[in-house]
Write a protein that holds these residues in place. Structure first.
Motif, short mmCIF file in Angstrom:
data_model
loop_
_atom_site.label_atom_id
_atom_site.label_comp_id
_atom_site.label_asym_id
_atom_site.label_seq_id
_atom_site.Cartn_x
_atom_site.Cartn_y
_atom_site.Cartn_z
N MET A 1 -1.86 -8.16 5.64
CA MET A 1 -1.43 -6.95 4.95
C MET A 1 0.06 -6.76 5.19
O MET A 1 0.51 -6.67 6.34
CB MET A 1 -2.21 -5.74 5.47
CG MET A 1 -1.78 -4.41 4.86
SD MET A 1 -2.13 -4.32 3.08
CE MET A 1 -3.93 -4.23 3.12
N LEU A 2 0.85 -6.69 4.12
CA LEU A 2 2.30 -6.50 4.25
C LEU A 2 2.58 -5.02 4.48
O LEU A 2 2.28 -4.19 3.64
CB LEU A 2 2.99 -6.99 2.97
CG LEU A 2 2.76 -8.47 2.61
CD1 LEU A 2 3.48 -8.83 1.32
CD2 LEU A 2 3.21 -9.38 3.74
N ASP A 3 3.13 -4.68 5.66
CA ASP A 3 3.41 -3.29 5.99
C ASP A 3 4.87 -3.05 6.37
O ASP A 3 5.20 -2.04 6.99
CB ASP A 3 2.49 -2.81 7.12
CG ASP A 3 2.76 -3.52 8.44
OD1 ASP A 3 3.60 -4.45 8.46
OD2 ASP A 3 2.15 -3.13 9.46
N GLY A 4 5.74 -3.99 6.01
CA GLY A 4 7.15 -3.85 6.32
C GLY A 4 7.57 -4.49 7.62
O GLY A 4 8.77 -4.61 7.90
N ARG A 5 6.60 -4.92 8.43
CA ARG A 5 6.92 -5.58 9.70
C ARG A 5 6.69 -7.08 9.59
O ARG A 5 5.87 -7.54 8.80
CB ARG A 5 6.04 -5.02 10.83
CG ARG A 5 6.32 -3.57 11.18
CD ARG A 5 5.43 -3.12 12.33
NE ARG A 5 4.02 -3.15 11.96
CZ ARG A 5 3.02 -3.09 12.83
NH1 ARG A 5 3.30 -3.01 14.13
NH2 ARG A 5 1.77 -3.09 12.42
#
Length: 310
Positions: free
Chosen positions: A158-162
């Motif tokens: 899941m891409l969450d900005g980190r």
């Protein structure tokens, strides 16, 4: 299987006892460490788990030597050396058999032999663990850290900005995609990218792997990037092994591993035969019998731990 969060670990006295047992036998312990251990032992379940582990260790230790008459000492010195060598061989065999299991039990997420498991992590990513696999997870920092200890894992990120980074022994994998597989085998480690990209970094070397590609690497090198058959690479998640011109020893080890056994090939040349076919991982014994019949092999089970192939 119902999902479980990766960061809410429940107390595990057996695993914690194993960690303390190893830590206390390392040189350089201090008073602060001993006080922490004493505080941990205040919990009855912890004290009981450590006492059981200590008792098991005492059973493995050689018995105390008894005084012998001087005349017998000279005559039996050779026998004593033989018995000591046999004891050390037995201890080494036990360590060889049970060390992978102890490593798995000490890891945050793990599966038993023949078990596949899916876990939804706290950041929304999903992790699919193959048989006899182990993974540690830390999602608290600005870079999400994963550590593959054993086996094989399929990640849906899941891409969450980190950023996300996966540690595999001394190598690091920087994840720029959303679907990838990472595996550890006796010969090498492997990265397969199904969507996006990922970078393998080993010492001063690195490889960028794109969707539909794989790369193998060891502690001393990173091999060339290759194209893959996505369907074949992903088949294990549905309980199948699709082999295409694959070395026989690799297929045998894969099937035997699902039954919790290790392979011992009596004829080294047999390992280099090439095998193609579809095998059921959920019925590894039947698949092994089928393969043995096709290749005219004899299989001998030893205590449910080894599979001797002739």
């Amino acid at each position: 299987m119902s999902p479980m969060p990766a960061l809410q670990r429940q107390p595990d006295p057996e695993r914690e006892a194993l960690e303390w047992f190893s830590l206390l036998r390392q040189p350089g312990g201090d008073e602060q460490q001993r006080r922490a251990f004493a505080d941990w032992c205040q919990v009855p379940e912890n004290a009981r788990a450590y006492a059981e582990l200590e008792a098991y260790w005492q059973q493995l230790k050689p018995p105390a030597a008894r005084p012998r008459p001087r005349l017998l000492k000279t005559r039996r010195s050779h026998m004593g050396k033989v018995l000591a060598a046999l004891f050390l061989l037995g201890l080494a065999a036990l360590a060889c058999l049970y060390w992978p299991l102890m490593q798995r039990l000490a890891s945050e997420l793990h599966t038993a032999s023949g078990e596949r498991r899916s876990v939804r992590l706290a950041d929304g990513s999903t992790m699919h663990l193959d048989s006899a696999s182990a993974m540690n997870v830390d999602l608290r920092g600005r870079t999400r850290q994963l550590h593959l200890v054993q086996g094989q894992v399929y990640l849906e990120v899941m891409l969450d900005g980190r950023a996300m980074e996966v540690q595999v022994d001394d190598a690091r994998i920087q994840v720029f995609g959303t679907r990838l597989m990472i595996a550890r085998t006796a010969e090498h480690d492997e990265l397969v990218v199904l969507n996006g990209k990922a970078m393998v970094i080993q010492g001063g070397d690195q490889r960028l792997v794109s969707a539909g590609e794989r790369v193998t690497f060891t502690d001393s090198r990173i091999d060339a990037v290759q194209k893959i058959d996505v369907k074949r690479a992903d088949a294990w998640r549905s309980g199948h092994l699709l082999a295409k011109d694959q070395p026989l020893d690799q297929v045998l080890e894969r099937l035997a591993g699902y039954g919790g056994r290790r392979v011992w090939l009596m004829d080294e040349q047999t390992a280099y035969r090439r095998v193609s076919g579809e095998f059921n991982l959920d019925r590894p014994a039947e698949s092994l019998d089928k393969l043995a019949a096709e290749q005219q092999l004899q299989l001998h089970d030893v205590f449910g731990q080894w599979l001797i192939v002739r």
